[in-house]
Enzyme design. Structure first.
Site, PDB file in Angstrom:
ATOM      1  N   PHE A  61      49.694  45.878  42.337  1.00 23.93           N
ATOM      2  CA  PHE A  61      50.099  47.122  41.681  1.00 23.93           C
ATOM      3  C   PHE A  61      50.868  46.841  40.396  1.00 23.93           C
ATOM      4  O   PHE A  61      51.904  47.427  40.115  1.00 23.93           O
ATOM      5  CB  PHE A  61      50.924  47.976  42.649  1.00 23.93           C
ATOM      6  CG  PHE A  61      50.805  49.460  42.400  1.00 23.93           C
ATOM      7  CD1 PHE A  61      49.569  50.059  42.220  1.00 23.93           C
ATOM      8  CD2 PHE A  61      51.939  50.259  42.367  1.00 23.93           C
ATOM      9  CE1 PHE A  61      49.459  51.420  41.997  1.00 23.93           C
ATOM     10  CE2 PHE A  61      51.853  51.622  42.150  1.00 23.93           C
ATOM     11  CZ  PHE A  61      50.606  52.207  41.965  1.00 23.93           C
ATOM     12  N   VAL A 112      47.106  46.771  35.840  1.00 20.53           N
ATOM     13  CA  VAL A 112      45.763  47.268  36.158  1.00 20.53           C
ATOM     14  C   VAL A 112      45.779  48.122  37.416  1.00 20.53           C
ATOM     15  O   VAL A 112      45.167  49.198  37.461  1.00 20.53           O
ATOM     16  CB  VAL A 112      44.765  46.096  36.298  1.00 20.53           C
ATOM     17  CG1 VAL A 112      43.403  46.601  36.776  1.00 20.53           C
ATOM     18  CG2 VAL A 112      44.612  45.372  34.969  1.00 20.53           C
ATOM     19  N   GLU A 160      32.632  44.602  37.105  1.00 19.69           N
ATOM     20  CA  GLU A 160      32.573  44.855  35.669  1.00 19.69           C
ATOM     21  C   GLU A 160      33.870  44.449  34.964  1.00 19.69           C
ATOM     22  O   GLU A 160      33.853  43.920  33.849  1.00 19.69           O
ATOM     23  CB  GLU A 160      32.298  46.343  35.421  1.00 19.69           C
ATOM     24  CG  GLU A 160      32.139  46.723  33.959  1.00 19.69           C
ATOM     25  CD  GLU A 160      30.828  46.238  33.363  1.00 19.69           C
ATOM     26  OE1 GLU A 160      30.900  45.374  32.462  1.00 19.69           O
ATOM     27  OE2 GLU A 160      29.763  46.693  33.786  1.00 19.69           O
ATOM     28  N   GLY A 179      36.900  43.435  29.760  1.00 15.34           N
ATOM     29  CA  GLY A 179      37.655  44.685  29.908  1.00 15.34           C
ATOM     30  C   GLY A 179      36.813  45.938  29.866  1.00 15.34           C
ATOM     31  O   GLY A 179      36.011  46.197  30.757  1.00 15.34           O
ATOM     32  N   GLY A 227      52.300  42.544  23.609  1.00  8.55           N
ATOM     33  CA  GLY A 227      51.809  42.535  24.984  1.00  8.55           C
ATOM     34  C   GLY A 227      50.377  42.053  25.136  1.00  8.55           C
ATOM     35  O   GLY A 227      49.794  42.141  26.222  1.00  8.55           O
ATOM     36  N   GLU A 243      50.484  36.607  27.144  1.00  9.83           N
ATOM     37  CA  GLU A 243      51.523  36.405  28.156  1.00  9.83           C
ATOM     38  C   GLU A 243      52.668  35.573  27.582  1.00  9.83           C
ATOM     39  O   GLU A 243      52.535  34.937  26.534  1.00  9.83           O
ATOM     40  CB  GLU A 243      50.929  35.676  29.370  1.00  9.83           C
ATOM     41  CG  GLU A 243      49.779  36.390  30.036  1.00  9.83           C
ATOM     42  CD  GLU A 243      50.206  37.650  30.777  1.00  9.83           C
ATOM     43  OE1 GLU A 243      51.398  37.749  31.143  1.00  9.83           O
ATOM     44  OE2 GLU A 243      49.349  38.520  30.985  1.00  9.83           O
ATOM     45  N   LYS A 252      35.491  33.735  32.295  1.00 10.68           N
ATOM     46  CA  LYS A 252      34.633  34.902  32.069  1.00 10.68           C
ATOM     47  C   LYS A 252      33.197  34.464  31.773  1.00 10.68           C
ATOM     48  O   LYS A 252      32.234  35.100  32.229  1.00 10.68           O
ATOM     49  CB  LYS A 252      35.189  35.738  30.908  1.00 10.68           C
ATOM     50  CG  LYS A 252      36.548  36.370  31.216  1.00 10.68           C
ATOM     51  CD  LYS A 252      37.154  36.985  29.967  1.00 10.68           C
ATOM     52  CE  LYS A 252      38.521  37.592  30.255  1.00 10.68           C
ATOM     53  NZ  LYS A 252      39.185  38.074  29.033  1.00 10.68           N
TER      54      LYS A 252
END
Length: 328
Positions: free
Chosen positions: A11, A14, A128, A133, A186, A189, A204
């Site tokens: 939580f 995303v 997906e 993204g 942001g 990281e 990816k």
């Protein structure tokens, strides 16, 4: 009206995005799908901290609690690392839950196994959000692959790297200055290693390789070069020649059937499909036998781009079960 219960695993940014979209789109989803969706459980590591008002009663630290919930049918997973994410999703699939993941680290390594397990259990896997993204790369590729063969994929798969290279060219910034700004906004990281080293793009790329070719190259054979070795002077010299640096992840199926891949900074000219892709955008160029080269461009990260494609995966899964197509 049928009620489908869902769980959100993780939580953070995303996970919260998924929760907000499911609530905001609740009536629209009910109208289009003919079902009521209820977020019944949220799995966290610390259930004493309420991240979103009104969710404290949904929180649990136990996957047993999630699976014990009567009527649980869909699990959204937004955990960062390979474990415990894979173990949780494996249990969910064996419990006959559909699963939807944004976890590229886990899916790059375990995706083919998880999809086979889902097939064996009569459920679906949506992934997906693992790659690019908000760009519908996976969905588009699945459709294309029904008729076309894909021979090569080239992509800008990390928005942080693309942002840094854009600022170095457009603003004349050093790598360090551009990275600091990316962190402040942001995009990067606090520890930017996975982004700037190319490891994020590599994971990816392996997801895309598995989809396009049904297999991946041996990971040990893939050369992965980051962008931290590029100087402001190199960028300036390239710009003077009309060239731009792009951090490109590429995988190709050679004529002999061998799958080869690499991740590296490339100099591209104005004719290259990735040349105009700027800022934090991602892009994927697919070389196909019938369509030619198809390029998809869009936002690569963030709460809502990632969460929205996960909810779209959910709508697609429910539509498949009911025998109709849903668009959100």
């Amino acid at each position: 009206m049928a009620t489908i219960k869902a769980a959100i695993l993780g939580f953070g940014t995303v996970g919260q995005g998924i929760y907000h979209i499911l609530n905001e789109k609740r009536q629209e989803l009910k109208h289009k799908l003919g079902i009521e969706l209820e977020v019944a459980k949220i799995l966290v590591t610390d259930a004493s901290r309420e991240r979103v008002p009104g969710t404290a009663h949904l929180m649990t630290t136990s996957m047993d609690d999630v699976l014990a919930e009567p009527g649980m049918q869909v699990v959204f997973e937004a955990i960062v690392n390979e474990e415990p994410a894979f173990s949780y999703l494996k249990r969910a699939v064996e419990h006959k839950c559909h699963v939807i993941t944004a976890n590229k680290v886990m899916f790059a390594k375990k995706g083919l196994e998880l999809q086979q397990l889902a097939k064996d259990n009569g459920v679906f896997v949506g992934y997906e959000a693992t790659t690019a993204g908000g760009v519908p790369v996976i969905k588009t590729m699945k459709n294309i692959l029904l008729v076309n063969d894909v021979s090569r994929i080239q992509g800008i798969l990390n928005g942080t790297c693309n942002y840094i290279l854009t600022k170095m060219r457009a603003e004349g910034w050093s790598f360090e200055a551009a990275l600091q700004e990316a962190q402040k906004l942001g995009y990067a990281e606090a520890d930017p290693y996975n982004d700037v080293s190319g490891q994020d793009a590599f994971k990816k790329l392996m997801v895309l390789s598995a989809l396009a070719f049904g297999e991946q190259p041996d990971w040990a054979d893939v050369e992965v070069i980051g962008i931290d070795g590029i100087s402001a002077q190199q960028v300036e010299e390239a710009t003077a020649k009309g060239l731009r640096y792009r951090h490109v992840a590429e995988v190709e199926k050679q004529a002999n059937g061998k799958i080869v891949a690499k991740v590296e900074p490339l100099l591209v000219d104005a004719e290259h499909p990735l040349y105009p892709v700027e800022d934090v955008n991602n892009a994927v160029a697919l070389d196909t036998n019938y369509i030619g080269t198809l390029t998809l461009v869009g936002p690569g990260a963030g709460m809502y781009p990632t969460a929205s494609v996960m909810v779209e995966d959910y709508a697609e899964i429910i539509g498949k079960r009911a025998g109709f197509i849903v668009t959100i």
